[in-house]
Enzyme design. Structure first.
Site, PDB file in Angstrom:
ATOM      1  N   SER A  62       9.795  -6.639   3.804  1.00 24.14           N
ATOM      2  CA  SER A  62       8.507  -7.066   3.258  1.00 24.14           C
ATOM      3  C   SER A  62       8.257  -6.579   1.840  1.00 24.14           C
ATOM      4  O   SER A  62       7.313  -7.015   1.189  1.00 24.14           O
ATOM      5  CB  SER A  62       7.363  -6.585   4.160  1.00 24.14           C
ATOM      6  OG  SER A  62       7.176  -5.199   3.998  1.00 24.14           O
ATOM      7  N   LYS A  99       3.642  -0.275   1.500  1.00 26.80           N
ATOM      8  CA  LYS A  99       2.828  -1.371   0.967  1.00 26.80           C
ATOM      9  C   LYS A  99       2.467  -1.099  -0.492  1.00 26.80           C
ATOM     10  O   LYS A  99       2.523   0.027  -0.964  1.00 26.80           O
ATOM     11  CB  LYS A  99       1.508  -1.490   1.752  1.00 26.80           C
ATOM     12  CG  LYS A  99       1.668  -1.865   3.213  1.00 26.80           C
ATOM     13  CD  LYS A  99       1.829  -3.358   3.392  1.00 26.80           C
ATOM     14  CE  LYS A  99       1.920  -3.697   4.886  1.00 26.80           C
ATOM     15  NZ  LYS A  99       2.285  -5.098   5.118  1.00 26.80           N
TER      16      LYS A  99
END
Lengths: 145, 423
Positions: A62, A99
Site C-alpha cells: 500500500s 501510512k
C-alpha cells in the site's frame, strides 16, 4: 542445517588478524594522512545507535507510491512528532499500519500511496497513536546473500 | 557543597510493558509474563494484578487467566535487555550520573538540581515517548528514601503523576508514616514479621527505632537503613558495577533428561554462557562447580542432587578448558536412573586478569587461548551469540527451554523484525 565449527588447539600462524592492525610506516608518510577525516558509517547516517531508533519490516504494497516495497526495512524514529506529510507507523484502535499522515486543521487522514487502498479518515472516537516516524527505508536489490 | 539528592527511576511492570510496545493492540489487554520454561508468573501488567498473584505456577492459574482474558507470554530476555538499554540511555542523557541498579531500575544523581520534580517529569515523559515504557520516579536525600518515594509514586500514580519528591522533611515524614515497614528497601518477609512483633509497623517506626537495638537484633545494615530513612545518606551512587565474585549459569531443562549425552550438551551450553560473562568482566576463574538435580517438588519422582567442584590447572577464561573440566565433573556425579530436571554451572574463585600472583613455576593460560577467545567473542558480538561455538553445543537442543508463548525478538534479530502492515 547449521554449520558446526570445531575449535581445536591453535598452533602458531603467520597470518595476522586484522582486528588490531595499526602500522606506523617508517618511510615517507602517506600524503593522504593529513586529509584523513573519518570513515563513513551507515549507523551514523541512519542514527541507528540512538535509543529512539527502531527497525521494522514493511509488509504489503500500500505504500509503493512512497517508495516503500514489501519486505523493506524501515528506520523509525520515536523522537519525532508526526507532522503533516510524514510517513508514520500509526496505530489506529490497536491496529498498526504504515501510512502517510495528513493533518489539515481538525482533519486527520491516514493515506496509502497506492490506488487500491482508500484513505482512512480519523474520526472522533478513533484512538490514534503515532508510534513513530519513518525516516529511511532500506532495500536489498540482490535476492541472494 | 549541596546535600546529595538521589532519584530512583523504576519501570512499571517492565516485562509486560516491553511486550506492549510492539503490540499496540494489547494496550488495554492485561498481560502476564512467565519464568523460564513457562513455570510461574514473574510479571503482571497493572490491569492483570487483580487476577493473579506473583510467583503462582502457570499451569494452576491458566484457566483463571483465560477466563479473564489475561494474555500470557514466555519471557523474552533478548527484548527486555534491549529495551532496558534504550531506557537507561535516555535517562543517562538527562542526569549528571546514573547507577543502573537492575534491568528495570536506576539511581540518578540529582544533587544541585533546582527543579527536581520538573526533571523527574521530564525523565518520565522522555522515556515514555522514546521507548514506550512507563516509569515512576522517587526523589529523596538518600537511596532508601528514594526507593520508598518511588513505591509511593507507583501506589498513588494518579494523585502524584508518577513523581514523588520527599526532600522536604515534612513530606518525608508524611511518607514514612503512610508506608508499611515491609515496603522499605531490604526488609524481607521474615524481617517484616520480626519488626511487626517489636511494634515497628510503619517506615516511620523503623526510622525512629533505637539504633543500638536494631544493630543488636538484626545487623548494622538495618541500622543504616533506619538512618537513611531519617534522611542521612549512607549509600553512595555506584556508577561502575563491581566485578562479580562468582558467575552462575543455571536453567531447568525443557523436559526431563535421563541420559548423560543430552546433559553433556546442556552443561557445555551453560558453561559457554558463563564463560562469556566471565570474559565480559575481564576475569579468570580457578574453579568450576557443576551440579545436576532431579525435580524437587514432585512427590512421585525419586530425588537426587549432586555437585562437584573441579580445579583448573591455571586461572582461565578459556571456554574449551572450562567445558572439559565441567564434563569431567559431570561424568563423576552423573548416576543413571534418575529424571534430571536441571543443571548448574558456577565459576568460582575469580580474579581479575593481571591481578593475581602465582608462584614463578606455576602454569599459566597460554596466550593463544586468549587470542582464540578474543576472536570467538568478536565473531559472536558481531553476528550474534552462538554463531561460533563449541561443537558440543547444539543450536536448537531438544532439552531447550519451553517457551511456547514467546514474542519475537523484535529489536535484536533480522529475521524477527516487527512486521508493520502496508495495507
Amino acid at each position: 542445517m547449521s554449520a558446526v565449527f570445531v575449535l581445536g588447539p591453535v598452533g602458531s600462524s603467520v597470518i595476522e588478524l586484522p582486528f588490531f592492525s595499526c602500522r606506523v610506516p617508517a618511510g615517507f608518510p602517506s600524503p593522504a594522512q593529513d586529509h584523513m577525516e573519518q570513515t563513513l558509517s551507515l549507523d551514523e547516517l541512519l542514527d541507528i545507535d540512538a535509543p529512539h531508533t527502531y527497525l521494522v519490516r514493511a509488509e504489503g504494497d500500500s505504500m509503493t507510491g512512497a517508495g516503500i516495497l514489501d519486505g523493506d526495512v524501515l528506520v523509525v524514529s520515536r523522537a519525532l512528532a508526526g507532522r503533516h506529510g510524514d510517513v508514520v507507523i500509526a496505530a489506529i484502535n490497536g491496529e498498526t499500519f504504515v501510512k502517510r499522515l495528513s493533518i489539515r486543521g481538525e482533519e486527520v487522514v491516514l493515506h496509502s500511496e497506492h490506488p487500491g487502498y482508500p484513505p482512512r479518515y480519523v474520526l472522533e472516537g478513533d484512538d490514534l497513536v503515532i508510534w513513530g516516524v519513518v525516516t529511511d527505508s532500506i532495500r536489498r536489490h540482490r535476492s541472494h546473500g | 557543597m549541596a546535600d546529595p539528592v538521589f532519584a530512583l527511576i523504576d519501570c512499571n511492570s517492565f516485562y509486560a510493558s516491553c511486550e506492549r510496545v510492539f503490540r499496540p493492540d494489547l494496550q488495554r489487554v492485561p498481560i502476564v509474563v512467565l519464568s523460564n520454561n513457562d513455570g510461574c508468573i514473574i510479571a503482571r501488567s497493572a490491569d492483570a494484578k487483580p487476577f493473579v498473584k506473583m510467583g503462582e505456577p502457570y499451569h494452576k492459574v491458566r484457566s483463571t487467566l483465560e477466563r479473564h482474558g489475561v494474555l500470557a507470554f514466555s519471557s523474552n530476555y533478548a527484548l527486555y535487555g534491549d529495551m532496558s538499554e534504550r531506557v537507561m540511555t535516555v535517562i543517562e542523557g538527562l542526569v549528571p550520573a546514573l547507577e543502573i541498579y537492575s534491568i528495570d531500575e536506576a539511581f540518578a544523581d540529582m544533587t544541585g538540581v533546582a527543579d527536581r520534580e520538573a526533571l523527574g517529569r521530564l525523565i518520565r515523559a522522555r522515556v515514555l515517548k522514546l521507548t514506550g515504557i512507563p516509569t515512576g520516579v522517587g526523589i529523596a536525600p538518600s537511596k532508601t528514601l528514594a526507593k520508598l518515594a518511588n513505591a509511593a509514586a507507583k501506589r498513588w500514580q494518579t494523585q502524584t503523576g508518577g513523581v514523588v519528591d520527599v526532600c522536604d522533611p515534612d513530606r518525608r515524614d508524611k511518607l514514612l508514616k503512610a508506608m508499611p515497614v515491609g515496603e522499605v528497601w531490604g526488609v524481607g518477609r521474615r524481617m517484616n514479621a520480626h519488626l511487626t512483633a517489636m511494634g515497628i509497623i510503619t517506615a516511620w517506626d523503623l526510622a525512629q527505632a533505637d539504633a543500638w537495638t536494631l544493630r543488636k537484633q538484626f545487623s548494622v545494615l538495618v541500622e543504616k537503613t533506619a538512618r537513611e530513612l531519617r534522611g542521612t545518606p549512607c549509600l553512595a551512587l555506584e556508577e561502575a558495577a563491581p566485578a562479580k565474585q562468582e558467575i552462575c549459569s543455571s536453567r531447568a531443562f525443557g523436559q526431563r533428561l535421563y541420559d548423560l549425552d543430552p546433559i553433556r550438551e546442556a552443561v557445555a551450553s551453560y558453561t559457554t554462557r558463563a564463560c562469556e560473562k566471565l570474559r565480559a568482566q575481564g576475569s579468570l576463574c580457578r574453579r568450576v562447580r557443576v551440579a545436576i538435580r532431579t525435580g524437587m517438588f514432585n512427590p512421585d519422582e525419586v530425588r537426587f542432587s549432586r555437585g562437584v567442584v573441579c580445579d583448573l590447572p591455571y586461572p582461565s577464561d578459556d571456554t574449551r578448558l572450562i567445558i572439559r573440566a565441567a564434563q569431567q565433573g559431570l561424568e563423576h556425579i552423573f548416576r543413571p536412573g534418575y529424571a534430571y530436571a536441571k543443571a548448574e554451572i558456577l565459576l568460582l574463585d575469580l580474579c581479575q586478569r593481571g591481578q593475581f600472583t602465582d608462584d614463578l613455576f606455576a602454569e599459566l593460560q597460554p596466550s593463544a587461548a586468549q587470542k582464540v577467545m578474543g576472536v570467538l567473542d568478536a565473531v559472536n558480538g558481531r553476528w550474534g551469540r552462538g554463531t561460533l561455538r563449541p561443537a558440543r553445543v547444539p543450536v536448537t537442543p531438544h532439552w531447550g527451554m519451553k517457551q511456547a508463548l514467546k514474542s519475537p525478538n523484535y529489536t535484536t534479530s533480522w529475521q524477527q523484525l516487527w512486521p508493520v502492515r502496508c495495507r
